[in-house]
Design an enzyme around this catalytic site. Structure first.
Site, PDB file in Angstrom:
ATOM      1  CD  GLU A  84      -2.783  -1.367   2.421  1.00  0.00           C
ATOM      2  OE1 GLU A  84      -3.326  -1.927   2.579  1.00  0.00           O
ATOM      3  OE2 GLU A  84      -1.839  -1.360   3.770  1.00  0.00           O
ATOM      4  CG  ASP A 103      -5.466  -4.192   8.610  1.00  0.00           C
ATOM      5  OD1 ASP A 103      -5.092  -4.927   8.089  1.00  0.00           O
ATOM      6  OD2 ASP A 103      -4.193  -3.821   8.180  1.00  0.00           O
TER       7      ASP A 103
HETATM    8  N1  NAD Z   1      -4.547  -0.345  12.061  1.00  0.00           N
HETATM    9  C1  NAD Z   1      -3.917   0.093  11.951  1.00  0.00           C
HETATM   10  O1  NAD Z   1      -3.746   1.056  12.145  1.00  0.00           O
HETATM   11  C2  NAD Z   1      -2.590  -1.527  11.344  1.00  0.00           C
HETATM   12  C3  NAD Z   1      -1.608  -0.901  11.691  1.00  0.00           C
HETATM   13  C4  NAD Z   1      -0.550  -1.211  11.800  1.00  0.00           C
HETATM   14  C5  NAD Z   1      -0.680  -2.650  11.699  1.00  0.00           C
HETATM   15  N2  NAD Z   1      -2.272  -3.235  11.411  1.00  0.00           N
HETATM   16  C6  NAD Z   1      -2.168  -4.589  11.535  1.00  0.00           C
HETATM   17  O2  NAD Z   1      -2.498  -4.845  12.977  1.00  0.00           O
HETATM   18  C7  NAD Z   1      -2.115  -6.332  12.705  1.00  0.00           C
HETATM   19  C8  NAD Z   1      -1.034  -6.814  13.800  1.00  0.00           C
HETATM   20  O3  NAD Z   1       0.328  -6.518  13.239  1.00  0.00           O
HETATM   21  P1  NAD Z   1       1.415  -7.195  13.869  1.00  0.00           P
HETATM   22  O4  NAD Z   1       2.686  -6.470  13.616  1.00  0.00           O
HETATM   23  O5  NAD Z   1       1.118  -7.336  15.248  1.00  0.00           O
HETATM   24  O6  NAD Z   1       1.454  -8.205  13.340  1.00  0.00           O
HETATM   25  P2  NAD Z   1       2.259  -9.811  13.664  1.00  0.00           P
HETATM   26  O7  NAD Z   1       2.144 -10.883  12.735  1.00  0.00           O
HETATM   27  O8  NAD Z   1       3.673  -9.436  14.331  1.00  0.00           O
HETATM   28  O9  NAD Z   1       1.227 -10.891  14.778  1.00  0.00           O
HETATM   29  C9  NAD Z   1      -0.632 -10.215  14.853  1.00  0.00           C
HETATM   30  C10 NAD Z   1      -0.523 -11.609  15.880  1.00  0.00           C
HETATM   31  O10 NAD Z   1      -1.643 -12.332  15.521  1.00  0.00           O
HETATM   32  C11 NAD Z   1      -1.705 -13.467  15.758  1.00  0.00           C
HETATM   33  N3  NAD Z   1      -3.044 -14.136  16.172  1.00  0.00           N
HETATM   34  C12 NAD Z   1      -3.304 -14.247  14.813  1.00  0.00           C
HETATM   35  N4  NAD Z   1      -4.295 -15.190  14.583  1.00  0.00           N
HETATM   36  C13 NAD Z   1      -4.981 -14.818  16.190  1.00  0.00           C
HETATM   37  C14 NAD Z   1      -6.314 -15.034  16.275  1.00  0.00           C
HETATM   38  N5  NAD Z   1      -7.160 -15.521  16.131  1.00  0.00           N
HETATM   39  N6  NAD Z   1      -6.750 -15.171  18.188  1.00  0.00           N
HETATM   40  C15 NAD Z   1      -5.391 -14.426  18.481  1.00  0.00           C
HETATM   41  N7  NAD Z   1      -4.471 -14.142  17.733  1.00  0.00           N
HETATM   42  C16 NAD Z   1      -4.075 -14.236  16.735  1.00  0.00           C
HETATM   43  C17 NAD Z   1      -0.589 -14.025  15.914  1.00  0.00           C
HETATM   44  O11 NAD Z   1      -0.217 -15.429  16.382  1.00  0.00           O
HETATM   45  C18 NAD Z   1       0.721 -13.171  15.908  1.00  0.00           C
HETATM   46  O12 NAD Z   1       1.152 -13.107  17.039  1.00  0.00           O
HETATM   47  C19 NAD Z   1      -1.962  -7.030  11.119  1.00  0.00           C
HETATM   48  O13 NAD Z   1      -3.239  -7.503  10.436  1.00  0.00           O
HETATM   49  C20 NAD Z   1      -1.531  -5.543  10.512  1.00  0.00           C
HETATM   50  O14 NAD Z   1      -2.068  -4.911   9.508  1.00  0.00           O
HETATM   51  C21 NAD Z   1      -3.238  -2.127  11.689  1.00  0.00           C
END
Ligand code: NAD
Length: 340
Positions: A55, A227
């Site tokens: 993105e 997202d």
């Molecule tokens: N809204 C925003 O502004 C924004 C900003 C940054 C990241 N994000 C989103 O946040 C999310 C997390 O990002 P991150 O960098 O922490 O990723 P990450 O991969 O480091 O962490 C995600 C965690 O979620 C866990 N997980 C997956 N499915 C699960 C479930 N059903 N139940 C419990 N835990 C579960 C995984 O094991 C992992 O530890 C991503 O989807 C990313 O796109 C959103």
């Protein structure tokens, strides 16, 4: 032009203090969301590729233009890579010259946490003390720290399907806080008794990480991980029970939890965009019983605020490397001279 590496951003945050940085960023976000209509913005263009999404997030006002490149590849951790990485640029709008290129993986975590704290401040009950975190990946500790600046957190209940991510989270939080940590065996157990629920998982599918039955009146939910089209974390029926606040409707309707409502239903069901609460054009929480939902996808304005603040601090603390990524020429029309 200033170049900021991950190490230099880390040095800058250490010098300024992470709490001070988050506080300053929350303030910068308040100020920038408060002048939402001054920004030229667009829903981010996304390219969906096998395994993830790429993105670009452009925005400008009458002083600066910023953009961020960011991805989300939920399966990256299986090969030791991060799910989300980012880089960004700050340019002057009067000349179009870039003045800073920065790492933005750390800055994204900080700005997401700071914006979530801002929304939590406007929407959660003032006496919210118990925070549930579901998904203890890369973003999680930042979120706890920032929310802790707007509410007095006494207990953090947490769950992740990956026990190693839970170990990491526990170790990191213990190192900087004396909050009670409750390791949970399920998302249901984590949200039990919580005043605030923050969901931040990564899975490119419609997953009911949080079920409607578990959500009690008065709770505030931060939906952070839903997202992208086809990627949501909340059971759909939670939406009709919630007062929904989004950052930017036109982007959130494509990417957020509300994508499943469709445009017309979304328009009637979404209560406000975040800037409307910041300027008090609309009230935040209005009673103790309403369920509030901050449906976050991350918008360019948050990156603008983070890049602007980071640039000012990098100048103040003399952090970063100066490199010519644009030509320095005596005669502006004699570009070929840089080669001779
Ligand atoms: N809204 C925003 O502004 C924004 C900003 C940054 C990241 N994000 C989103 O946040 C999310 C997390 O990002 P991150 O960098 O922490 O990723 P990450 O991969 O480091 O962490 C995600 C965690 O979620 C866990 N997980 C997956 N499915 C699960 C479930 N059903 N139940 C419990 N835990 C579960 C995984 O094991 C992992 O530890 C991503 O989807 C990313 O796109 C959103």
């Amino acid at each position: 032009m200033k170049i900021l590496s991950v190490e230099q951003v880390a040095q800058l945050i250490k010098t300024h203090g992470i709490e001070n940085y988050l506080k300053d960023l929350i303030q910068q976000l308040r100020s920038d969301f408060g002048r939402w209509h001054e920004f030229n913005k667009m829903p981010r263009p996304a390219m969906h590729v096998p395994g993830g999404v790429l993105e670009l997030m452009p925005i400008c006002d009458n002083t600066y233009y910023t953009y961020k490149y960011v991805n989300c590849h939920p399966k990256n951790p299986e090969s030791g890579l991060m799910t989300v990485v980012a880089t960004g640029q700050l340019s002057r709008i009067d000349t179009g010259y870039p003045i800073m290129i920065s790492e933005m993986t750390v800055l994204t975590a900080l700005r997401t946490a700071a914006t979530t704290a801002l929304a939590t401040d406007l929407l959660s009950r003032k006496e919210s003390h118990v925070l549930a975190i579901v998904g203890t990946g890369a973003q999680s500790e930042f979120l706890v720290k920032a929310i802790g600046l707007v509410r007095t957190i006494t207990e953090v209940r947490y769950f992740d399907i990956d026990p190693v991510a839970m170990d990491k989270f526990e170790k990191n939080i213990k190192a900087s806080s004396s909050v009670i940590l409750v390791r949970c065996a399920s998302a249901e157990e984590a949200v039990k008794g919580a005043d605030m629920i923050t969901v931040c998982t990564a899975c490119k599918a419609h997953v009911d990480v949080i079920k409607n039955d578990w959500v009690r009146p008065g709770v505030h939910i931060n939906g952070i991980g839903g997202d992208c089209p086809g990627k949501t974390e909340l059971e759909f029926s939670i939406l009709s029970r919630s007062k929904i606040v989004v950052e930017y409707f036109d982007q959130c309707i494509i990417e957020g939890e509300i994508q499943r409502l469709g445009y017309d239903q979304g328009k009637s069901q979404v209560y406000a965009e975040l800037h409307e609460l910041v300027t008090a054009a609309k009230s935040g929480r209005e009673n103790e019983n309403e369920i509030t939902l901050y449906d976050s996808v991350g918008v360019g304005l948050e990156d603008y605020s983070a890049l602007r603040l980071t640039y000012e601090l990098a100048e103040r603390y003399h952090v970063g490397q100066e490199l010519n990524l644009t030509p320095v020429v005596v005669d502006s029309k004699n570009l070929i001279s840089v080669l001779t």
